[in-house]
Every structure is written in structure tokens, then in C-alpha cells.
Design a protein around this motif. Sequence first.
Motif: not given
Lengths: 924, 365
Positions: A650, A693-694, A696-697, A699-700, A703, A732, A736, B52-53, B55, B58, B94-96, B331, B355
Motif C-alpha cells: 500500500m 490486485q492492488n 485500490d492501493y 488509486v489511493n 488520488s 468502479p 472514482d 489513506f482513503v 474506496r 459503492r 490491509t485497508r480492504r 478532501f 469514500r
Amino acid sequence: MAVFDTPEEAFGVLRPVCVQLTKAQTVENVERLQAQLQAVSDSALQELQQYILFPLRFTLKTPGPKRERLIQSVVECLTFVLSSTCVKEQELLQELFSELSACLYSPTSQKPAAVSEEMKLAVIRGLSTLMHSAYGDIVLAFYEPSILPRLGFAVSLLLGLAEQEKSKQIKTAALKCLQVLLFQCDCQDHPRSLDELEQKQLGDLFASFLPGISTALTRVITGDFKQGHSIVVTSLKIFYETASFVMADEQLRRVSEVQAKPAVEHRVAELMVHREANWVKNTSDKVTVLIKKIIECVSVHPHWKVRLELIELVKALLLKCSQSLVGSAGPLLKALVSLVNDESPEVQAQCNEVLRHFADEKVVVGSRAIADVLSENLHSLTTSLPRLMNSQDDQGRFSTLSLLLGYLKLLGPKVNFVLNSVAHLQRLSKALTQVLELDVADIKIVEERRWNSDHLSASAETLASQPWSRIQRRYFRFFTDERIFLLLRQVCQLLGFYGNLYLLVDHFMELYRESVAYRKQAAMILNELIVGAAGLEVENLHERHIKTSLEDLREIVTSILEEYISQENWYLVTCIEAEEVGEELTVRQSGLQALTSGAHTRQLLSSPAFSQPSPTICSMNSNIWQICIQLEGVGHFARALGTDFRLLLMSALYPVLEKAGDQTLLISQAATGAMMDICHACGYESLQHLINQNSDYLVNGISLNLRHLSLHPHTPKVLEVMLQNSDASLLPLVADVVQDVLATLDQFYDKRATSFVSVLHALLVALAQWFPDADNLGQLQEQSVGEKESHLSRRPAALEKGLENTTTAEDIEQFVLNYLKEKDVADGNVSDFDSEEEEQSDPPRVNEDDTGPDVEPPLPVQIQIAVDVMERCIHLMSDKNLKIRLKELLPQKSPPKSWYGIDPSLEFLCIFPFAFLPSTCHSW
Amino acid sequence: MPLAPGTSHTSDFAGRSWSEAWTEGRDTPGDCIPPSMVAPPSPPPPPPDPQFVLRGARSAVHALHFCGGAQGQGHPLLLSGSLHGLVHIWSLQTRRVLATLDGHAGKCVTWLQTLPPGPQLLSQGRDLRMHVWDLAEGRNAIVDSVCLESVGFCRGSVLACGPQRWMLAMPGKGGDEVQILEMPSKTSVCSLKPEAEARPGMPMCLQLWQADSSPLPLLLAGYEDGSVALWDVSARKVCSRVACHEEPVMGLDFDSQKARGVSGSAEKALAVWSLDEQRALQVHGTHQLTNPGVADVRIRPDHRLLATAGWDHRIRVFHWRTMKPLAVLAFHSAAVHCLAFATDGLLAAGSGDQRISVWSLYPRM
């Protein structure tokens, strides 16, 4: 030839010859006897041994001057007899021994008599054969104190021959004979091993010879290299076997304080040595001097077998005499470890073998004495290391570092004794950083560009196919030999493996922060420390050593990683980017000024490395290397942590990916390499899989960085790479982040449009790929732009596909977001163009009518994205900057791909390609 | 000590001076920055970023709750409730998303709270249900449900009464009542109905608490007419009531140590009020904001910071004791609906832009 099997027959034949010889002692008679002897069987000969020997011995003993030739033949004959028979009586043995030795006795000088070489050889062989022919019991009895003078004479005789003779044959024979005399013969005839008491007796006896043997052999060993390796090898063997026998700890332990009264006459008793503590100390001191001499000479001996024998010497002495010869332990270990990286693989293998053996036997760890000696050595080595690294040539550095490596290997966990001393750690680190200094003067580093913007996976494939190119060639200021770098890496890895990792990492992190001059080296060292700590590539000699725990390692890696990817260490000036400079200066000025201003913008980053006003080639090179090293480090960390590295993705993935898109070839290569490492370590099938797979990290990171675009000008590039490597399942997330991108673009229309346009291009290409039907269609459409006739003819096929695709699009409508507002805006924009391009937009309009009913108010996300993007592109059409417009040509080709076929009914979308055509012409 | 764990961005942020964190959003003129604290003329520091954010919710996020790793599950979790009725369980490691709970028939989840005994979760949805979930050992099943009788936006509140007992306050029937239940037996303790002449309207937010001095449970309730009332639950009567806002109270939080509370409403002001020895509420002062609309207010567990969720997409951070504005966190691209503080000080904000931003603010507690 007839063989006389029975003693009677043989006697009959031999008697006349013997009588003849006794009467007239001539060479001819001796030869006749020998000729007859050939025909006698061994058993018969044994019976008649005494009888035959008599005339021969008589000849030798006869007083008065004798002809050399005669004596030689007599000795040869004697040797023949002895080689076929056994000596069963001790007296005979003693007498024969004395008689033979006396042949070379010269009353006038200490040296062997001045006789012919053949004569000497004959005598030596005779002695050797005699000792071999003696029965085991008799031999042992032979070595009693009373024999000491005679034995001593023989030994010194042989040593003299070995030392002073010119003939290699004689030297070899003399040394062999010496081995026989000293119970070191390796032939099959002496299988019996000695018991303790016998060992002690022999030890006492041989102790008297030790000084003589050791000094003489040392002279032989340290003599001319040209004398041939076998002589040196044998001498070394005799040296260490004698020394390790006489000085064996096991024997010395049993030596009583008071010398037992020897049952011999006074003269002999004087020669006897009592091996009590004092004697041991004195002897050991002297032997140590000799050992040092030998090591000095032999460790650089050109022949590998000699060096191999040196290892045996070290092994024998350290294993058997670690206490008595404790003073030599230092030099001996040093000799051993300096051979760890010998150029000969045999020597290397044997050396490692011995090291492992030592570790197993706990020679070092088990014995405080040797461990102390070793850490003492390491201490002094670290002290002199910086100086040596400075003053030596490559070969010298190589051997010094080999030595260091060997010490570390041997010391194992005890290396911490040395590291715990601040002064020594500092010296060590100073030496390492000094020698690891990179040469950053090469202009090519900055120059080499990644012009072809390869697809990431493609470049990864090329990397994988050429594993050698994985390791980037570095140019160091102080050495050119690649082996030295390898050694340095091994040294660091061992330090990481055995040393206190917290301590080391702390130290080098401090160094890393301290000054830009050491940063690259410190990073290199840190990388290798971690690899070592994880136990990769390290050969563990100390089985009980406990590795750094995974949690600790993860913690440490996290903190290093943080430092690496922090703003001031990761974002360094590596090139002068036209776009950035352009944006700082409204009016373009001279290149020099542009340079300066570029540097000023970077100064905001508060990077201490850039206090100078303008980045020189050197500093940029240095930055490039620093980034490469850090990237390589990330890869190492991933390998060290394995799947545990997933948690660090991440924070790590985004920066690495960003560098993968760097313009500088080296950086992009290093980054791709790091990505591959991460990929393997974390168990992803491919780079694409990893990115996918990552996302999302990613994109974080994207952004968040878009919020500070001036600090992170490369953020759009990461998105570009991400888009190239992800698939439709990420829609999605992409939706974003695209909103962020567009919002940022809205703020920076004037300044950074170029990089955004290429992102948007990538986005549209990606969308086209994710919805492949649309892509096919689009390509058809693209061709059709050129040739209208064919375009029309292909239309029906295209239409069918278009319809198919509409349904897929509708499937995805569940992802639909509330983008309707923007649709209206887009509509509004489009209407302007609509009127201008009416006649050109005719064919699409026909299509629109056909598929009209399919239209649903909420747009599929991908179409909505495309719409939003196009909206921005329109604004950019009028941009004054030629570069942007040129770049825009690319996206202009892609919109038809992505949406023209998807939903032809959206009138405004259909118009776009045509709206673009005139402006494209314009820009040309 | 550079190797101390967890000193990542957090320490970076702490390293900045307080004035740096003062940064106002780009298009909002400074909230009320004292002149001395205006950023120096040199290039303005970048506005603070979320740590961190998250996402993937949905849909708009309407409820947030931190669930510490106290139950032996190791890493802390963040729970979020979305407009479309889903509860997401996020791993902060893991932020998931670890798990998604779907139990509110697609209706907005307005409140989430873990319960004292074991890993149980209480979720309130606008489908008029309050579910108790068992989250132990990876399970995620509804073990109990309570029916709500008011469809309003009012969130519930719980107070632990014993090792296995807790009190639940939730909006009751009739539009203006607050119902008190004893859980897990679901027996109704009482219903708190305001006096007829008061007409405070619907309860908008609730907070049950207990004074250190006495074990009697008390309830703070913010009402539609902008007033805040203190109820003595056992006596079933209002101890004190004070008008704080012109508009409905959207959120309140109370610091029982200082006996001080804060409330936000649809208008442009925060109200700070206090409770005296006689259990009388008193408005201490109001604090003007740039833009109207506060969806949620939260005091950090260490009673040092106050955070507000703004309809203007911004989170504002105040020094709780002095009410000095400290930072405006810009943000989100839609209204911020909810806030949550973790016990270690981490702040999470959920917004209409789907978010969840997680911030580490002045982490030295």
C-alpha cells in the motif's frame, strides 16, 4: 630365468657369489650377487637374509677409503634385499640404519658428504626401504631414547638433502624418507595406529627434532617458487604433521610436570626434551614465527595445490594444537579465511569445508581463546580497513575483503562483539561506504532515455529473458573488479545475517540521512543487510544461530522503506523536464536560465541534496543512481519478506510504479526489476496481476498525489501504467479516480495538460480494450475515416457488432453512477460543433435512427467516462502549446474506438470524431 | 528512535507545526484564522492529506464505527454503513473490505456500534430495524433484532450497565418520544416523552451517559427545534433543556470529564454548552462556521480535539478546550455525513462521494 624356491637351492647358488664378494669387494662382484638375487624367491631370500647381508655389510664396514661406485652398488643391493624381505631383529635394524646413514657421513663438515647424486639417492632409498621392511613391533622398539643420536643424524641428513640438493628427485626422496622416519608415511605398510603411550613416547622423541625440522622445512617452503609444488606440498605436510604431533594438546595434557628419569646414558639424556609448560611456550613462540613466514609465502603461492595444502596445515594445527599454538591461531585463521574466495574452486571448496568443520566442531565458538583471537583480528582489520581500501589496488582490496568475509563467516553470531564497539562499527562503515562510492561522472546515465514507451509487461519480459541485465552494471570510483562488488555485497549480507540488525540498520540509516555523499552507499548496504538478515544467499556455518524474526524484519523494512520513498529521497531531479520549466517561465528564456528555474522549483521539495542552484550532470547522475539503488532495495525487501510484503504494497507499489514510467532508462529498468521481485515475492502471476490486485492501493496514492500535483508531477503517469495493466473489473475504481483526474485537470489546464492528455489517451485505449467488441468496431471505423467507400461497404458488419455490444454495455449499467449532470453539459458543448459539422456527420445519424430504442437514460460508466474525457479534450483543442496538440492527436484517434460503436445512438458522441478532424488538420 | 513502529505518516504529520495544519481549502476563505497564525509568505505548505482513503462502499457512507483489536482479533477494524444498506467491515491493516453485511433491505444504515460483550455489532437502518450481529470468529449472522417505530434520522445510543447488560436508547413512537430498552432482554425500561407544552419536535440525536458521581443513567437528546435536553432516565423527567440552535440539532457529543458538550445543526454555528452541579444546561457560546450544515460532531477520546462533519464537504478540527480552529480538512467531493474517532486517535470520515477518508491528526495523545 630359473627361480630358486627353496632356501637350499638358493643357498647353493648364492654361496659362491657371497664368498667371492667377501674376498674381493668390487663392483662387479656386487652386481653379480644382485643378478643372482633376482632369481631367488622372496621366501628363500628371507631365510638367507642374514647370510646375504653379511658380505654387503662387511663391504660397508671395511675400514679405509672406498670407492663411491662400490658403496653405491652395495647400497642398491642391500635395498633390493630389504625390499623383498623383512627385518625381524631390532639389532639388525639399528645396525643397518646406522650403517646406511653413515654412508653419507662426512667427518669434516656438518653437511652431507660430497658424493654423487646417485649415491645420495641410493642411500635415501635404502633407508626408506629399511624402515618399510622392519616389522611393526621392531619399529616401535627402534624408537627408544637411545636411538636418538642416530635418528637425529639421519633426520638432519635428510633435511640437509631436501634443503640443499639441486636435484628434485633427491629432494623428493629425502622428504619421503623423512616422512617414513617420522611415522608419517602414507603407504599401506603401516596400518597400525598408535596407542596413547606410544604416541607419547614418539612425541617425546620427535620433540627433540621439532626445531630442526621446522626451521629447515620453513626454509624449503619459503624457497624459490620454481622448485616445484610437490616439494613444497610434502614439506608443508611434514611440517604440520610433525608440529601437530609433537604439540598436540591431547599429548601435552598428559605430560607430567616432572621429567621421568630416562633409562639412558647421560649423553643421550641431554638430548631428550621434556615437554613441560615452559618448553611448550618457548617452542610455540618459535613455531609461530615460522608459521607466519610460511603463511605469508604460501598463501600467495601460484600453485593451487600448495594453497590447498596450506588449508590442511591450518586445519591440522587448529584442530590439534589450538591451545599449545594459540599464538598462531590468528595468522592461521587469517590464512584460512583469505582463501575463502580463492580463484581455484578446489581451494575454495576445501576452505569452506574446513570452515564448516570448524564451525561444527565449535573450534571458534567453543573456544574462547580462538574467538578472542578472531575478534582481535577483526578489530585490527576494521581499524586498518579504510586505509587499506584507499591505498590498495584491486587485487589487494579483493584479498582484504575476502579476509573480512572469512572472519565474519567464522565469527558468526560473535561478530556482535566487534559491532558493539562504536569505534569499530564506524570504521567498518567508513570503509564500506568509501569503497562503494559510485562513479557518477558518466554522462550516459542521464542521457539514456526510455524513448519507446513499451508496455510494462513487455519490458518485464525482456528483463526476464536476459537475467544478466537484471543487475545493472555499476561503476565504482575506487575499483573496477566486479568480484569486489560481489564480495562487498556478501560482507553486508553476512553482517545482516549475524549482526544485530537493529544496531546496523540504525547506524546506516543515520549515515543515509546524514549526508548526500554517503546516501547511495548506505542504501546499498542497507539493501544487502536486509537480504542477509532474511537468510537469502547466506550460507550459514553456525547452525544454532537464530535468524532475525519476521516481525522484527518487517518492522525494520517498513522503516527503511518509509525513508526511501519519502518526498526528499524519492523525488529527485534526474532530468530537466521541458514541461516543468516551461510552466515556470511564461516567456521562454535561454536554456541556462531555464535550468536554474527548474532547480528552484525543486528546491521547494526541501531536498538537502539540492542546495546548489543548478543540478549538474553529476548530481543528476547521482540522483539517478540513488533512485535505482532504492528501487533495487524495494525489490530486495520484497524478497526478504515474501508474501508479508503484501502489507507494504500500500505504500510501496505506487512509488515503484511511478518510477517504472520514468524517462530515464536506468530508473525505469530498476523499477521494473523491483516490480518483478515484488511480483514473485508476493505470489502474483504477473505484473498485470500485481497491479490489478492492488489497484485500490494505487488509486489511493494517485488520488492523494493529484492533490499536490506540483510536488508529484508524475502521478498521471502511474495512472497511465495502471490503466494499461488493469481490466474491466476495476471500472468502479477507475471511475472514482478519473473524477479526481478530471477535477485536477480542470485546475491545471494551462500547465500540465500534456501529461493528462496522455492519461486520458491511455484511459480511452483501456476502455476500448476492456470492451473489446467496441475496439474491433473502432478499428474498422478508423480505417474508414480514410476511405469512405470501403467504410460504407463495411457498415453492416460493424452495425451488427454494435448491437451486440449495446447489450454488454447494458449489463454494466448496474455500475452506473450519477453522471447525468455532466451529460447535459457535454450535450451543450457538442451542440456548437453539431451545426458546423452537420454534413460530415451524416452516416452516423443514419445509424442513430436504427438503434435509437436501445438508448437508456443512465449511461454505462465507461461511456460516461469517455464523454467526460471528450469534454475536456475539446477545451484543449485550442491550446497554444504545440506539444499538447500533437499529443492530442492520439486521443483523437481513440474516441471512435471506445464509444463510436458502443452506442451509436448517442448523437453527440458520433459527432466527435468529425469535430476533431478539422482541428487536427489545423494543428498540422 | 527511527525504528519505532508505526511512525510513518503519523510522525510526519506531527512534525509539522500547528500553523501548517491550519491550511484552509482552496476556495474557502479562511475560517477564522487569527492574523498571527496566517501562513508565512514563503510557499504555502501543502494542505494536509488523509492518511489513506477507503474506496469501495459503492454508495454514500452514513455511519462509521471503529472497532479496536481489543477482542483479540489483532488488527483494528473500521465498520461503515452505506446508503444502500450494506455494512462493510474494513481491515485497517490491509485497508480492504474483510466482509460485507447485508441486513437492512437496501435501506440506509444510519448507526453502527459494537457492544461491550464480545464482538457483537448493533446496526440501525432506515428499514426500521436494529440488528445485533455476531461477528466472532468470522461469523456474520444476525442474532437479534429490535423494531424501530420512528423512521427519522435519529441515531441510537448505548450505555453499558453490567458485564452482559446494556441500555439502549432509540427514537420511539409518536415522533417525539425516546425509547429506552434493556438489552439483550429487549425489555422496555421506559419511554421518555417530552411535556406537552414543550413541543420540541422529533429527537434528532441521543447520547446516554453516566456521571462519575452517580450511577444513574442520563440521556442527552437534541431535538428538531434546536434544543438540547438532559433526561434523568430513571426518573423519566427532563432535568434541563436549553435552546442551542435555530435549526434541528444534527449531532452532539458530550465530554463528561469537563461536563461540557457540543452540538451542530443545519445552521452556520456550533453550540458549546455545559452542565453545572444542579444538572442545568447552559449555553457557553456559539462558534460560527463559514458554511452552514454540520452533520456530525465528535470529541476525540482523549478530550483534546473536536471534529465536525460539514455539508460543505469539509471536516473541521478544533481544539476542544479553547475551541480554536486548528485545521480544515478538504478532501471529499460531497457532504461529509459521519465521523468516528478510534481509541488511538485516528479519525475516519464518511461522505456522500462514497469514500471514507482516514486521518491521523496530532497523534501524540
